[in-house]
Structures are given as C-alpha cells and as structure tokens.
Motif scaffolding. Sequence first.
Motif, PDB file in Angstrom:
ATOM      1  N   GLU A  12       0.834  -1.206   0.000  1.00  0.00           N
ATOM      2  CA  GLU A  12       0.000   0.000   0.000  1.00  0.00           C
ATOM      3  C   GLU A  12       0.873   1.262   0.000  1.00  0.00           C
ATOM      4  N   TYR A  13       1.936   1.217   0.788  1.00  0.00           N
ATOM      5  CA  TYR A  13       2.845   2.360   0.885  1.00  0.00           C
ATOM      6  C   TYR A  13       3.477   2.662  -0.467  1.00  0.00           C
ATOM      7  N   ARG A  14       3.951   1.620  -1.144  1.00  0.00           N
ATOM      8  CA  ARG A  14       4.579   1.808  -2.452  1.00  0.00           C
ATOM      9  C   ARG A  14       3.565   2.311  -3.483  1.00  0.00           C
ATOM     10  N   GLU A  15       2.357   1.803  -3.442  1.00  0.00           N
ATOM     11  CA  GLU A  15       1.308   2.283  -4.355  1.00  0.00           C
ATOM     12  C   GLU A  15       1.037   3.763  -4.112  1.00  0.00           C
ATOM     13  N   LEU A  16       0.993   4.146  -2.853  1.00  0.00           N
ATOM     14  CA  LEU A  16       0.782   5.547  -2.502  1.00  0.00           C
ATOM     15  C   LEU A  16       1.928   6.415  -3.027  1.00  0.00           C
ATOM     16  N   LEU A  17       3.158   5.959  -2.845  1.00  0.00           N
ATOM     17  CA  LEU A  17       4.309   6.714  -3.342  1.00  0.00           C
ATOM     18  C   LEU A  17       4.259   6.863  -4.863  1.00  0.00           C
ATOM     19  N   ARG A  18       3.945   5.784  -5.569  1.00  0.00           N
ATOM     20  CA  ARG A  18       3.908   5.822  -7.032  1.00  0.00           C
ATOM     21  C   ARG A  18       2.820   6.751  -7.560  1.00  0.00           C
ATOM     22  N   SER A  19       1.749   6.902  -6.805  1.00  0.00           N
ATOM     23  CA  SER A  19       0.647   7.751  -7.267  1.00  0.00           C
ATOM     24  C   SER A  19       0.770   9.196  -6.791  1.00  0.00           C
TER      25      SER A  19
END
Length: 132
Positions: A12-19
């Motif tokens: 979830e953290y990585r998805e948030l960073l990518r977006s």
Amino acid sequence: RVHVLGPRTLREYRELLRSSTAYVYLAAPHALTTGLLEGMACGTLVIGSDTPPVREIIRDGVNGFLCSFWDAEGMARTIADALENAPSLGQVRVGAQQTILREFDAEMQTRRLMSLILHSMEQKKNEESADT
C-alpha cells in the motif's frame, strides 16, 4: 492535498508513493529512514531536507530536490516549484530510481559488504604477519 496516514502495508505504501506527485522527506540532522529510499525507488519526485544524511543521497535537481530544514518559507517555495513543474521533471524521477538501483541494490550492497569484510580480514592478516 496532503495526506498523513497511519500504518500501511509495504505494498500500500509503495502504491501511494507511485501515485503521489511529490514526497516531502524531512529528516532532522543525523536521521535517515528507508522512507527516502522507498520514495526514490518508486520514482516519486522527492523533496528532502538539506541535512547531512539526506544530502548524501539526493543531488539537488538531479535525483530530487533539497530544501533547508529550518527555513519554512524556502521549503514551501521549493515544494511549490516542484509541484508546479512536476510534469516536466521526469528525468529527476528517473535519476532517483537509478540512484537506488546503482547504490542501494541488494546485490550491490552484498558486494560492498563482502569487499569490506575481505579488506578487514586482509588487514588483520597483515597486522598478524607484522607482529611475528
């Protein structure tokens, strides 16, 4: 928008960073977490505090942006400029990812650690030879 979130899974953290348009990483002097490395690895536009540990990783304008930890107005200008120019800063995002791959890849870190261990063992061996 600014989001301050509680605990998240790594995915979830990585998805948030990518977006995210930008990731503001403020570290007091002599503190560094993997959050900076994760943000850069995800290709997020990172604005970091110009403090010793962060300065070792971010090269201003090359793989992220630096701002004074103690200058709130200057920090706000740096963040606003980065957000305003975000669509044209793809090369900075790529530079961030390349820095992580080049400097912090697990294979690279393993080779560095092995080199350090072997060098230390060689020094110890030389010291023991000199003592006899």
